[in-house]
Design a protein around this motif. Structure first.
Motif, PDB file in Angstrom:
ATOM      1  N   GLY A 181      48.683  11.411  15.949  1.00 41.37           N
ATOM      2  CA  GLY A 181      49.788  10.290  16.198  1.00 41.37           C
ATOM      3  C   GLY A 181      51.245  10.907  16.739  1.00 41.37           C
ATOM      4  N   GLY A 182      51.384  11.986  16.525  1.00 41.69           N
ATOM      5  CA  GLY A 182      52.475  12.665  16.635  1.00 41.69           C
ATOM      6  C   GLY A 182      53.773  12.873  15.391  1.00 41.69           C
ATOM      7  N   ASP A 183      53.117  12.474  14.127  1.00 39.55           N
ATOM      8  CA  ASP A 183      54.023  12.766  12.990  1.00 39.55           C
ATOM      9  C   ASP A 183      53.567  13.981  12.309  1.00 39.55           C
ATOM     10  N   LEU A 184      54.092  15.064  12.882  1.00 44.86           N
ATOM     11  CA  LEU A 184      53.820  16.523  12.488  1.00 44.86           C
ATOM     12  C   LEU A 184      54.409  16.610  10.993  1.00 44.86           C
ATOM     13  N   ASP A 185      55.457  16.085  10.744  1.00 44.86           N
ATOM     14  CA  ASP A 185      56.058  16.392   9.408  1.00 44.86           C
ATOM     15  C   ASP A 185      55.375  15.724   8.168  1.00 44.86           C
ATOM     16  N   ALA A 186      54.465  15.020   8.467  1.00 45.18           N
ATOM     17  CA  ALA A 186      53.512  14.705   7.130  1.00 45.18           C
ATOM     18  C   ALA A 186      52.791  15.927   6.718  1.00 45.18           C
ATOM     19  N   ARG A 187      52.810  15.701   5.355  1.00 41.86           N
ATOM     20  CA  ARG A 187      51.818  16.868   4.727  1.00 41.86           C
ATOM     21  C   ARG A 187      51.234  16.166   3.445  1.00 41.86           C
ATOM     22  N   LEU A 188      50.086  17.027   3.061  1.00 41.99           N
ATOM     23  CA  LEU A 188      49.623  16.537   1.690  1.00 41.99           C
ATOM     24  C   LEU A 188      50.245  17.314   0.706  1.00 41.99           C
ATOM     25  N   PRO A 189      50.160  16.756  -0.605  1.00 43.87           N
ATOM     26  CA  PRO A 189      50.883  17.395  -1.639  1.00 43.87           C
ATOM     27  C   PRO A 189      50.329  19.076  -1.759  1.00 43.87           C
ATOM     28  N   GLY A 190      51.307  20.118  -1.461  1.00 48.61           N
ATOM     29  CA  GLY A 190      50.544  21.393  -1.514  1.00 48.61           C
ATOM     30  C   GLY A 190      50.238  22.028  -0.385  1.00 48.61           C
ATOM     31  N   GLY A 191      50.080  21.051   0.531  1.00 46.71           N
ATOM     32  CA  GLY A 191      49.388  21.477   2.301  1.00 46.71           C
ATOM     33  C   GLY A 191      50.417  21.715   3.101  1.00 46.71           C
ATOM     34  N   GLU A 192      49.915  22.153   4.391  1.00 48.24           N
ATOM     35  CA  GLU A 192      50.546  22.725   5.464  1.00 48.24           C
ATOM     36  C   GLU A 192      51.233  21.417   6.112  1.00 48.24           C
ATOM     37  N   SER A 193      52.368  21.491   6.732  1.00 51.08           N
ATOM     38  CA  SER A 193      52.966  20.618   7.930  1.00 51.08           C
ATOM     39  C   SER A 193      51.859  20.445   9.146  1.00 51.08           C
ATOM     40  N   GLY A 194      51.881  19.207   9.708  1.00 49.51           N
ATOM     41  CA  GLY A 194      51.295  19.089  10.835  1.00 49.51           C
ATOM     42  C   GLY A 194      51.524  19.748  11.838  1.00 49.51           C
ATOM     43  N   ALA A 195      52.848  20.319  11.932  1.00 51.93           N
ATOM     44  CA  ALA A 195      53.128  21.314  12.958  1.00 51.93           C
ATOM     45  C   ALA A 195      52.677  22.587  12.817  1.00 51.93           C
ATOM     46  N   ALA A 196      52.658  23.110  11.605  1.00 46.85           N
ATOM     47  CA  ALA A 196      52.167  24.476  11.086  1.00 46.85           C
ATOM     48  C   ALA A 196      50.640  24.570  11.469  1.00 46.85           C
ATOM     49  N   THR A 197      49.867  23.279  11.208  1.00 50.18           N
ATOM     50  CA  THR A 197      48.511  23.398  11.319  1.00 50.18           C
ATOM     51  C   THR A 197      48.165  23.306  12.701  1.00 50.18           C
ATOM     52  N   LEU A 198      48.698  22.682  13.581  1.00 47.95           N
ATOM     53  CA  LEU A 198      48.304  22.448  14.972  1.00 47.95           C
ATOM     54  C   LEU A 198      48.533  23.902  15.810  1.00 47.95           C
ATOM     55  N   ARG A 199      49.800  24.443  15.311  1.00 44.26           N
ATOM     56  CA  ARG A 199      50.258  25.699  16.144  1.00 44.26           C
ATOM     57  C   ARG A 199      49.011  26.963  15.714  1.00 44.26           C
ATOM     58  N   ARG A 200      48.691  26.842  14.685  1.00 46.38           N
ATOM     59  CA  ARG A 200      47.705  27.776  14.291  1.00 46.38           C
ATOM     60  C   ARG A 200      46.311  27.996  15.085  1.00 46.38           C
ATOM     61  N   PHE A 201      46.127  26.449  15.357  1.00 51.46           N
ATOM     62  CA  PHE A 201      44.861  26.337  16.069  1.00 51.46           C
ATOM     63  C   PHE A 201      45.360  26.546  17.605  1.00 51.46           C
ATOM     64  N   ASP A 202      46.447  26.058  18.077  1.00 54.66           N
ATOM     65  CA  ASP A 202      46.964  26.542  19.440  1.00 54.66           C
ATOM     66  C   ASP A 202      46.666  27.862  19.680  1.00 54.66           C
ATOM     67  N   ASP A 203      47.307  28.626  18.758  1.00 55.15           N
ATOM     68  CA  ASP A 203      47.097  30.054  19.039  1.00 55.15           C
ATOM     69  C   ASP A 203      45.785  30.614  19.380  1.00 55.15           C
ATOM     70  N   VAL A 204      44.587  30.055  18.762  1.00 48.43           N
ATOM     71  CA  VAL A 204      43.325  30.473  19.014  1.00 48.43           C
ATOM     72  C   VAL A 204      42.977  30.035  20.337  1.00 48.43           C
ATOM     73  N   VAL A 205      43.532  28.775  20.576  1.00 48.82           N
ATOM     74  CA  VAL A 205      43.111  28.191  21.945  1.00 48.82           C
ATOM     75  C   VAL A 205      43.596  28.943  23.122  1.00 48.82           C
ATOM     76  N   GLU A 206      44.907  29.453  22.893  1.00 46.59           N
ATOM     77  CA  GLU A 206      45.301  30.157  23.838  1.00 46.59           C
ATOM     78  C   GLU A 206      44.762  31.614  24.239  1.00 46.59           C
ATOM     79  N   GLU A 207      44.367  32.234  23.065  1.00 45.31           N
ATOM     80  CA  GLU A 207      43.651  33.383  23.162  1.00 45.31           C
ATOM     81  C   GLU A 207      42.241  33.154  23.894  1.00 45.31           C
ATOM     82  N   ALA A 208      41.620  31.982  23.627  1.00 45.58           N
ATOM     83  CA  ALA A 208      40.264  31.828  24.390  1.00 45.58           C
ATOM     84  C   ALA A 208      40.692  31.557  25.851  1.00 45.58           C
ATOM     85  N   VAL A 209      41.596  30.772  26.226  1.00 42.63           N
ATOM     86  CA  VAL A 209      41.853  30.547  27.695  1.00 42.63           C
ATOM     87  C   VAL A 209      42.247  31.888  28.460  1.00 42.63           C
ATOM     88  N   ALA A 210      42.937  32.770  27.730  1.00 46.53           N
ATOM     89  CA  ALA A 210      43.402  34.135  28.591  1.00 46.53           C
ATOM     90  C   ALA A 210      42.054  35.032  28.613  1.00 46.53           C
TER      91      ALA A 210
END
Length: 238
Positions: A109-138
Motif C-alpha cells: 500500500g505504499g508504507d515503505l518505512d514499515a519494517r519487522l523487528p530486525g528486518g528490512e525496510s519495504g524500500a530496501a526489499t522492493l529495491r532488491r527485487f526491482d534490480d532483478v526485474v530490470e535485469e530480466a527486462v534488459a
C-alpha cells in the motif's frame, strides 16, 4: 515484456507454518516436487527465454524441471529471496504471522518505512527485487521469476498499477501459484493472478501453503471486493 512471477512449491516449513526466510531454507516436500514437475506443461507455449530463482533452495528445486525442459540455466539472484522475518524467523504463532502479513501489505500500500523487528525496510526489499526485474527486462522477452509468496504479493501490489492492496490481501498465492504481468519497469499491468497451483487443483494443498499462502488474519484493506472487479476483470483465480 512479460513477467511470470511463480511461487515455489510446498516445503517442510510450509507444513509447520513457519516463517522460514533465511538462507538456505527448507527443501520441497514430495508434493512440492510434484508441483515443480507440473510447471513445464503448465507453462508450455509461453515463449519463456529466461528463468530466475532466489538463493533459497526451494526456488531452485522448483525451477529445475522447467529449466531442464526449456534448455535454460536458471540465474540465481538473492534479490528474489523472501521478505526477511527478522527476529520472527521460524515463528509459527498467529501473532507473528499476523505481523508479518500486515507488514507486507503495508508495503504493497505504499508504507515503505514499515519494517519487522530486525528486518528490512519495504524500500530496501522492493529495491532488491526491482534490480532483478530490470535485469530480466534488459535481457529477455518472457522471464519466469521463481520467488516467494509474501515477496511476490508485496512487489506486485507496490509496482503493478492495477494490483490493489485489497487484491493482494484477498488473493494469497498457493504453492506454485503465479502472478502474470505485462509491461515495462515504469508500467506493469496485471494479466492474471493465478492463486492456485499452476499444475491444477489436484496439486493444491491450501491447508499447508504456509503463512504467505493463506488469507491475512488482519489486513490493511477496507472491505473485501471481488478481485475481478478490482482489476477490471483481468485477475481471476484458477
Amino acid at each position: 515484456m512479460r513477467l511470470l512471477l511463480v511461487r515455489h512449491g510446498q516445503t517442510y516449513s510450509n507444513l509447520g507454518r513457519n516463517l522460514d526466510t533465511a538462507e538456505p531454507g527448507a527443501d520441497l516436500t514430495p508434493l512440492g516436487e510434484r508441483q515443480a514437475r507440473a510447471l513445464p506443461a503448465a507453462l508450455a507455449g509461453q515463449g519463456i527465454d529466461a528463468v530466475y530463482v532466489s538463493n533459497l533452495v526451494r526456488t531452485q528445486q522448483t525451477a529445475a524441471p522447467l529449466a531442464r525442459a526449456l534448455g535454460l540455466t536458471p540465474h540465481v539472484r538473492p534479490g528474489l529471496r523472501e521478505i526477511s522475518a527478522g527476529e520472527l524467523e521460524m515463528a509459527d504463532d498467529l501473532p507473528s504471522v499476523r505481523l508479518y502479513v500486515e507488514t507486507m501489505l503495508r508495503w504493497a500500500g505504499g508504507d515503505l518505512d514499515a519494517r519487522l523487528p530486525g528486518g528490512e525496510s519495504g524500500a530496501a526489499t522492493l529495491r532488491r527485487f526491482d534490480d532483478v526485474v530490470e535485469e530480466a527486462v534488459a535481457s529477455s522477452d518472457v522471464a519466469v521469476l521463481v520467488s516467494h509468496g509474501a515477496m511476490i504479493r508485496a512487489w506486485a501490489g507496490a509496482r503493478c498499477e492495477d494490483v490493489t492492496v485489497e487484491l493482494a490481501a484477498d488473493n494469497p498465492l498457493s504453492n506454485t501459484g503465479a502472478v502474470l504481468l505485462t509491461g515495462t519497469p515504469s508500467r506493469w499491468l496485471l494479466e492474471r493472478w493465478h492463486a492456485e497451483a499452476l499444475g491444477g487443483e489436484l496439486l493444491d494443498d491450501p491447508a499447508h501453503d504456509g503463512p504467505a499462502g493463506e488469507p491475512a488474519p488482519v489486513t490493511a484493506a477496507s472491505g473485501s471486493p471481488d478481485p475481478a472487479s478490482t482489476t477490471a476483470g483481468t485477475a481471476r483465480r484458477g
